[in-house]
Design a protein around this motif. Structure first.
Motif, PDB file in Angstrom:
ATOM      1  N   ALA A 105      -1.544  16.811  -5.460  1.00 24.03           N
ATOM      2  CA  ALA A 105      -0.255  16.272  -5.895  1.00 24.03           C
ATOM      3  C   ALA A 105      -0.473  14.795  -6.215  1.00 24.03           C
ATOM      4  N   LEU A 106      -0.316  14.432  -7.475  1.00 23.24           N
ATOM      5  CA  LEU A 106      -0.523  13.045  -7.909  1.00 23.24           C
ATOM      6  C   LEU A 106       0.743  12.220  -7.730  1.00 23.24           C
ATOM      7  N   TYR A 107       0.573  10.949  -7.426  1.00 22.32           N
ATOM      8  CA  TYR A 107       1.682   9.998  -7.345  1.00 22.32           C
ATOM      9  C   TYR A 107       2.804  10.476  -6.429  1.00 22.32           C
ATOM     10  N   ASN A 108       2.454  11.017  -5.273  1.00 25.09           N
ATOM     11  CA  ASN A 108       3.435  11.466  -4.275  1.00 25.09           C
ATOM     12  C   ASN A 108       4.418  12.491  -4.836  1.00 25.09           C
ATOM     13  N   ALA A 109       3.988  13.286  -5.795  1.00 27.84           N
ATOM     14  CA  ALA A 109       4.885  14.288  -6.393  1.00 27.84           C
ATOM     15  C   ALA A 109       5.242  15.348  -5.356  1.00 27.84           C
ATOM     16  N   GLN A 110       6.455  15.852  -5.438  1.00 28.24           N
ATOM     17  CA  GLN A 110       6.891  16.953  -4.588  1.00 28.24           C
ATOM     18  C   GLN A 110       6.510  18.238  -5.299  1.00 28.24           C
ATOM     19  N   GLU A 164       0.802  -1.226   0.000  1.00 30.16           N
ATOM     20  CA  GLU A 164       0.000   0.000   0.000  1.00 30.16           C
ATOM     21  C   GLU A 164       0.835   1.275   0.000  1.00 30.16           C
ATOM     22  N   ASP A 165       2.149   1.158   0.125  1.00 29.17           N
ATOM     23  CA  ASP A 165       2.998   2.350   0.246  1.00 29.17           C
ATOM     24  C   ASP A 165       3.832   2.564  -1.022  1.00 29.17           C
ATOM     25  N   TRP A 166       3.152   2.684  -2.156  1.00 28.65           N
ATOM     26  CA  TRP A 166       3.842   2.860  -3.429  1.00 28.65           C
ATOM     27  C   TRP A 166       4.463   4.237  -3.520  1.00 28.65           C
ATOM     28  N   ARG A 167       5.668   4.300  -4.064  1.00 25.28           N
ATOM     29  CA  ARG A 167       6.374   5.557  -4.346  1.00 25.28           C
ATOM     30  C   ARG A 167       6.522   5.657  -5.854  1.00 25.28           C
ATOM     31  N   TRP A 168       5.958   6.715  -6.424  1.00 23.34           N
ATOM     32  CA  TRP A 168       5.935   6.852  -7.885  1.00 23.34           C
ATOM     33  C   TRP A 168       6.893   7.934  -8.342  1.00 23.34           C
ATOM     34  N   GLY A 169       7.597   7.659  -9.412  1.00 24.30           N
ATOM     35  CA  GLY A 169       8.462   8.642 -10.031  1.00 24.30           C
ATOM     36  C   GLY A 169       7.666   9.492 -11.009  1.00 24.30           C
ATOM     37  N   PRO A 170       8.321  10.465 -11.611  1.00 26.61           N
ATOM     38  CA  PRO A 170       7.629  11.318 -12.587  1.00 26.61           C
ATOM     39  C   PRO A 170       7.330  10.563 -13.875  1.00 26.61           C
ATOM     40  N   CYS A 171       6.397  11.072 -14.636  1.00 22.61           N
ATOM     41  CA  CYS A 171       6.084  10.513 -15.939  1.00 22.61           C
ATOM     42  C   CYS A 171       7.242  10.851 -16.882  1.00 22.61           C
ATOM     43  N   VAL A 172       7.805   9.831 -17.505  1.00 23.03           N
ATOM     44  CA  VAL A 172       8.928  10.014 -18.429  1.00 23.03           C
ATOM     45  C   VAL A 172       8.446   9.677 -19.831  1.00 23.03           C
ATOM     46  N   PRO A 173       8.387  10.674 -20.724  1.00 16.00           N
ATOM     47  CA  PRO A 173       7.906  10.412 -22.089  1.00 16.00           C
ATOM     48  C   PRO A 173       8.827   9.451 -22.837  1.00 16.00           C
ATOM     49  N   ASN A 174       8.248   8.682 -23.755  1.00 16.83           N
ATOM     50  CA  ASN A 174       9.031   7.742 -24.558  1.00 16.83           C
ATOM     51  C   ASN A 174      10.019   8.461 -25.467  1.00 16.83           C
ATOM     52  N   SER A 175       9.644   9.652 -25.944  1.00 15.46           N
ATOM     53  CA  SER A 175      10.550  10.434 -26.779  1.00 15.46           C
ATOM     54  C   SER A 175      10.271  11.920 -26.568  1.00 15.46           C
ATOM     55  N   LYS A 176      11.276  12.726 -26.787  1.00 13.04           N
ATOM     56  CA  LYS A 176      11.204  14.182 -26.620  1.00 13.04           C
ATOM     57  C   LYS A 176      10.760  14.547 -25.203  1.00 13.04           C
ATOM     58  N   ILE A 221       2.103  13.037 -20.916  1.00 18.81           N
ATOM     59  CA  ILE A 221       2.330  14.454 -20.664  1.00 18.81           C
ATOM     60  C   ILE A 221       1.829  15.201 -21.895  1.00 18.81           C
ATOM     61  N   PRO A 222       0.797  16.038 -21.732  1.00 14.63           N
ATOM     62  CA  PRO A 222       0.292  16.785 -22.888  1.00 14.63           C
ATOM     63  C   PRO A 222       1.405  17.631 -23.503  1.00 14.63           C
ATOM     64  N   CYS A 223       1.431  17.701 -24.823  1.00 14.19           N
ATOM     65  CA  CYS A 223       2.513  18.425 -25.491  1.00 14.19           C
ATOM     66  C   CYS A 223       2.409  19.935 -25.342  1.00 14.19           C
ATOM     67  N   CYS A 278       7.335  15.294 -24.315  1.00 13.47           N
ATOM     68  CA  CYS A 278       5.907  15.145 -24.070  1.00 13.47           C
ATOM     69  C   CYS A 278       5.377  13.930 -24.814  1.00 13.47           C
ATOM     70  N   GLY A 279       4.113  13.609 -24.553  1.00  8.00           N
ATOM     71  CA  GLY A 279       3.487  12.468 -25.200  1.00  8.00           C
ATOM     72  C   GLY A 279       3.375  11.280 -24.262  1.00  8.00           C
ATOM     73  N   LEU A 280       3.156  10.090 -24.855  1.00  4.82           N
ATOM     74  CA  LEU A 280       3.002   8.877 -24.058  1.00  4.82           C
ATOM     75  C   LEU A 280       4.322   8.465 -23.434  1.00  4.82           C
ATOM     76  N   GLY A 281       4.213   7.863 -22.249  1.00  7.38           N
ATOM     77  CA  GLY A 281       5.409   7.402 -21.557  1.00  7.38           C
ATOM     78  C   GLY A 281       5.036   6.482 -20.409  1.00  7.38           C
ATOM     79  N   TYR A 282       5.948   6.342 -19.464  1.00  9.87           N
ATOM     80  CA  TYR A 282       5.746   5.483 -18.301  1.00  9.87           C
ATOM     81  C   TYR A 282       6.233   6.178 -17.050  1.00  9.87           C
TER      82      TYR A 282
END
Length: 110
Positions: free
Chosen positions: A83-88, A11-23, A45-47, A25-29
Motif C-alpha cells: 500500500a503506497l502513501y498510506n493508502a487504505q 516523518e509522519d506524512w499522510r498522503w492523499g490519493p493521486c488526483v489527475p489534472n484532468s479527466k 495514474i496510467p490511463c 487518468c494521466g499526470l496529477g498531484y
C-alpha cells in the motif's frame, strides 16, 4: 536529527490519493500533510488503470479462473502486496472480465 532531502524533518506524512489534472487518468498531484506542513508531489495514474481499488494499492494476482457459463465471466483474486502513501487498501480483491468469445484453434486450414 538529519533533515530529509526536501528539508522537512517531519516523518509522519499522510498522503492523499493521486488526483489527475484532468479527466480520470494521466499526470496529477497528491497532497501530503505532516503536523503543520503540507506539500504536493507529482504523480501519474496510467490511463489503462480502471480498477476500483486504486493505483496506490499493489496486488499479486492469481491466474484467471475458468469461465462461468451462468455469468459469462471469469474471475481472479489479488492479495495485497504493498500500500503506497498510506493508502487504505483491501487485503483481497476480486476482478472479473468477460470470457473470450473466440475459440482458439491450433489446426491450420487445408
Amino acid at each position: 536529527e538529519k533533515a530529509k532531502k526536501d528539508g522537512s524533518k517531519c516523518e509522519d506524512w499522510r498522503w492523499g490519493p493521486c488526483v489527475p489534472n484532468s479527466k480520470d487518468c494521466g499526470l496529477g498531484y497528491r497532497e501530503g500533510t505532516c503536523k503543520d506542513e503540507s506539500k504536493k508531489l507529482k504523480c501519474k495514474i496510467p490511463c489503462n488503470w480502471k480498477k476500483k481499488f486504486g493505483a496506490d494499492c499493489k496486488y499479486k494476482f492469481e491466474s484467471w479462473g475458468g469461465c462461468s457459463a451462468q455469468t459469462g465471466l471469469k474471475t481472479r483474486s489479488g492479495i495485497l502486496k504493498k500500500a503506497l502513501y498510506n493508502a487504505q487498501c483491501e487485503e483481497i480483491v476480486y476482478v472479473t472480465k468477460p470470457c473470450s468469445s473466440k475459440i482458439k484453434s491450433k489446426s491450420k486450414g487445408q
